[in-house]
Design an enzyme around this catalytic site. Structure first.
Site, PDB file in Angstrom:
ATOM      1  N   HIS A  97      51.973  26.734  30.018  1.00 60.53           N
ATOM      2  CA  HIS A  97      52.683  25.448  29.956  1.00 60.53           C
ATOM      3  C   HIS A  97      54.006  25.542  30.724  1.00 60.53           C
ATOM      4  O   HIS A  97      54.288  24.725  31.603  1.00 60.53           O
ATOM      5  CB  HIS A  97      52.938  25.068  28.487  1.00 60.53           C
ATOM      6  CG  HIS A  97      53.711  23.802  28.309  1.00 60.53           C
ATOM      7  ND1 HIS A  97      53.108  22.592  28.025  1.00 60.53           N
ATOM      8  CD2 HIS A  97      55.040  23.533  28.382  1.00 60.53           C
ATOM      9  CE1 HIS A  97      54.033  21.647  27.941  1.00 60.53           C
ATOM     10  NE2 HIS A  97      55.219  22.196  28.146  1.00 60.53           N
ATOM     11  N   GLU A  98      54.798  26.554  30.386  1.00 57.92           N
ATOM     12  CA  GLU A  98      56.111  26.672  31.024  1.00 57.92           C
ATOM     13  C   GLU A  98      55.956  27.010  32.515  1.00 57.92           C
ATOM     14  O   GLU A  98      56.767  26.573  33.334  1.00 57.92           O
ATOM     15  CB  GLU A  98      56.979  27.713  30.310  1.00 57.92           C
ATOM     16  CG  GLU A  98      57.256  27.412  28.829  1.00 57.92           C
ATOM     17  CD  GLU A  98      57.838  26.025  28.542  1.00 57.92           C
ATOM     18  OE1 GLU A  98      58.543  25.481  29.411  1.00 57.92           O
ATOM     19  OE2 GLU A  98      57.567  25.485  27.441  1.00 57.92           O
ATOM     20  N   HIS A 111      55.749  23.840  34.375  1.00 54.07           N
ATOM     21  CA  HIS A 111      57.096  23.316  34.670  1.00 54.07           C
ATOM     22  C   HIS A 111      57.737  24.139  35.793  1.00 54.07           C
ATOM     23  O   HIS A 111      58.364  23.601  36.701  1.00 54.07           O
ATOM     24  CB  HIS A 111      58.000  23.459  33.441  1.00 54.07           C
ATOM     25  CG  HIS A 111      57.731  22.491  32.337  1.00 54.07           C
ATOM     26  ND1 HIS A 111      57.764  21.135  32.518  1.00 54.07           N
ATOM     27  CD2 HIS A 111      57.462  22.686  31.012  1.00 54.07           C
ATOM     28  CE1 HIS A 111      57.524  20.529  31.350  1.00 54.07           C
ATOM     29  NE2 HIS A 111      57.331  21.452  30.423  1.00 54.07           N
ATOM     30  N   GLU A 163      56.263  16.986  32.341  1.00 55.05           N
ATOM     31  CA  GLU A 163      55.268  17.350  31.322  1.00 55.05           C
ATOM     32  C   GLU A 163      53.843  17.190  31.847  1.00 55.05           C
ATOM     33  O   GLU A 163      52.930  17.860  31.377  1.00 55.05           O
ATOM     34  CB  GLU A 163      55.469  16.551  30.042  1.00 55.05           C
ATOM     35  CG  GLU A 163      56.724  16.920  29.250  1.00 55.05           C
ATOM     36  CD  GLU A 163      56.826  18.399  28.838  1.00 55.05           C
ATOM     37  OE1 GLU A 163      55.784  19.059  28.684  1.00 55.05           O
ATOM     38  OE2 GLU A 163      57.953  18.886  28.689  1.00 55.05           O
TER      39      GLU A 163
HETATM   40 ZN    ZN Z   1      56.951  21.126  28.418  1.00 56.59          ZN
END
Ligand code: ZN
Length: 517
Positions: free
Chosen positions: A280-281, A284, A311
């Site tokens: 997830h990170e 980003h 996101e």
């Molecule tokens: Zn996030």
């Protein structure tokens, strides 16, 4: 439809050139302050010794006051006005004009807030994360409540300064998603909720369910970390321009495209938590690393379009890629090597089903894709109430339990599993949560478009050829920086207007495969 912007020669006349110089000088100073503040924020959540907190939060307050002072400088105001005028007359380039639009949006807000209140807010929220972290570890909401009440009260004060047309919460939503309002969310969320609940019912009525108990044991942290690094790097996170560290709540800080910090957390009994937090990170992080350096000289343009778009990147890599069957065909052997006793008896299809198993659970960041957005809707309801003063901080623990039952049919026993689980409120980030669901909706649209362009995606993932998705996102999202507002950017990238349907359809297809209906 967006016509891609072409840089055009800027210098038109002396007056504008002087104004542009004043503007860019100040903007650069602000950006350097910002870079150092975000590094300090990263340090506070990863490395800083406990007793440094008071001093460091004073520094955060000081930096905020300096920012405020720079942004409210009357000479800057004059320069920005001159450049706005020039933009209207077509006398400056399109990129310069966009820079001015974005800066003016920010400046207008900061000017409405008195410097001492701006400073007080930033000092307060700098202390928040550490107080929250201890309260969460001790399952003690009462040790966090007084600080949270102060943060809520200051946030309401900020809303009063900023003003709003329809709903107080709108004043804060706009910080994360320009132009987003309660009115718009109230047209998106209810049909999404309905679609998700229908899908949940199908899942609960299915005669087959994945056997999640098959991944059970203790998972050495060093092995988990090795896999997290390997997977994130293969996806395209560049470790020469980034770091992976640990924190109580995973996050990403983009100091500059050449310096992007991501964090994760390791749970001894769940090998997937660190994996999916890291992916997830990294989603980003890859956005931040691939922002266009050629836009650096236009203040504000070498930035993400919005938090919702941000996101969309993290949720896309976490779910559409990281929870796909093709991904597990490549990744399972890594787990088999690291934890042979547990993973040797499983095949990719088994793990694919296990990591996609859908069941109501307490913790948002570990929620499956079907229930995830229900967690967001709960927070949305509470934040809306807090900001319109129909809910007070003391009501939160019980309201959380009541809403969990209403939305997910389960009731948390502890506040650690309930109201204390997320870092956002402690950092004053009211208005952020809806970005996650918007991100999921955007990701649904982007994924549909990407699959058209990369029809063999699953085969490539299975072979470990993973550069396609990152490249596609760089072409369609990352390289545009903040040239466009989020909606036109997503519509252009996906070739379709905003809709919850691609997300629902993707989930329906996936769950049909996982639950065999
Ligand atoms: Zn996030």
């Amino acid at each position: 439809m967006i016509v891609p912007m072409q840089p055009n020669d800027f210098v038109v006349d002396q007056a504008y050139e002087t104004a542009w110089r004043k503007f860019t000088e100040t903007a650069e100073k602000l950006r350097y302050y910002n870079m150092l503040s975000s590094l300090s924020g990263w340090d506070m959540q990863t490395m800083m010794p406990e007793e440094a907190l008071e001093k460091r939060s004073e520094v955060a307050g000081f930096m905020a006051a300096e920012t405020h002072r720079l942004m409210t400088d009357p000479h800057l105001d004059e320069a920005v006005q001159a450049l706005q005028e020039a933009a209207e007359k077509g006398k400056i380039g399109t990129r310069e004009a966009r820079s001015i639009v974005l800066f003016e949006r920010q400046m207008k807000k900061v000017k409405k807030i008195p410097e001492d209140r701006f400073r007080a807010f930033h000092m307060l929220v700098a202390r928040g994360e550490s107080v929250w972290r201890n309260a969460r570890a001790a399952n003690d909401f009462s040790s966090f409540a007084p600080l949270l009440a102060e943060i809520v009260s200051l946030s309401r004060e900020m809303i009063d300064y900023l003003g709003y047309a329809e709903h107080p919460y709108d004043a804060l939503l706009d910080d994360y998603e320009p132009g987003l309002t309660v009115k718009r969310l109230d047209t998106l969320f209810p049909p999404l909720r309905e679609g998700l609940i229908q899908l949940l019912q199908k899942i609960q009525n299915a005669s087959y369910a994945p056997d999640i108990s098959r991944v059970h044991g203790t998972f050495a942290e060093a092995e988990q970390e090795k896999i997290s690094r390997l997977v994130s790097e293969r996806l395209g996170f560049n470790y020469r321009r980034g770091r992976l560290d640990r924190s109580a709540h995973p996050f990403t800080v983009g100091v500059h495209p050449t310096d992007v910090r991501i964090t994760t957390r390791y749970l001894a009994h769940d090998p997937f938590s660190s994996l999916y937090s890291t992916v997830h990170e990294a989603g980003h992080g890859m956005y931040e690393q691939n922002l266009p350096l050629e836009l650096e000289r236009y203040p504000g343009l070498m930035s993400a379009a919005s938090m919702g778009v941000h996101e969309s990147q993290s949720r896309f890599f976490e779910n559409m890629i990281g929870r796909s069957y093709g991904f597990w065909r490549y990744v399972l052997p890594l787990y088999q090597e690291a934890f042979p006793d547990i993973f040797n008896g499983l095949d990719p299809e088994d793990v694919f089903r296990i990591v996609n198993a859908s069941r109501p659970s307490f913790i948002r960041v570990e929620a499956d894709e079907v229930t995830y957005n229900l967690h967001i809707m709960l927070r949305y309801e509470l934040e809306k109430g807090l900001m319109s003063k129909t809910i007070e901080v003391r009501d939160l623990p019980e309201l959380w339990r009541v809403k969990m039952e209403e939305y997910l049919g389960i009731r948390p026993e502890t506040d650690t599993e309930g109201v204390l689980q997320d870092v956002h409120w402690s950092s004053g980030l009211f208005g952020y949560f809806p970005s996650y669901t918007l991100g999921n909706i955007y990701a649904g649209q982007l994924y549909a478009a990407l699959r058209q362009d990369l029809p063999d995606l699953e085969e490539h993932l299975a072979k470990g050829e993973w550069e396609g998705p990152r490249q596609w996102m760089t072409t369609h999202i990352h390289r545009h920086g903040a040239l466009f507002d989020p909606l036109p950017l997503i519509e252009q990238a996906s070739g379709a207007s905003l809709s919850i349907e691609p997300l629902l359809q993707y989930l329906e297809e996936k769950m049909a495969r996982v639950y065999r209906f």
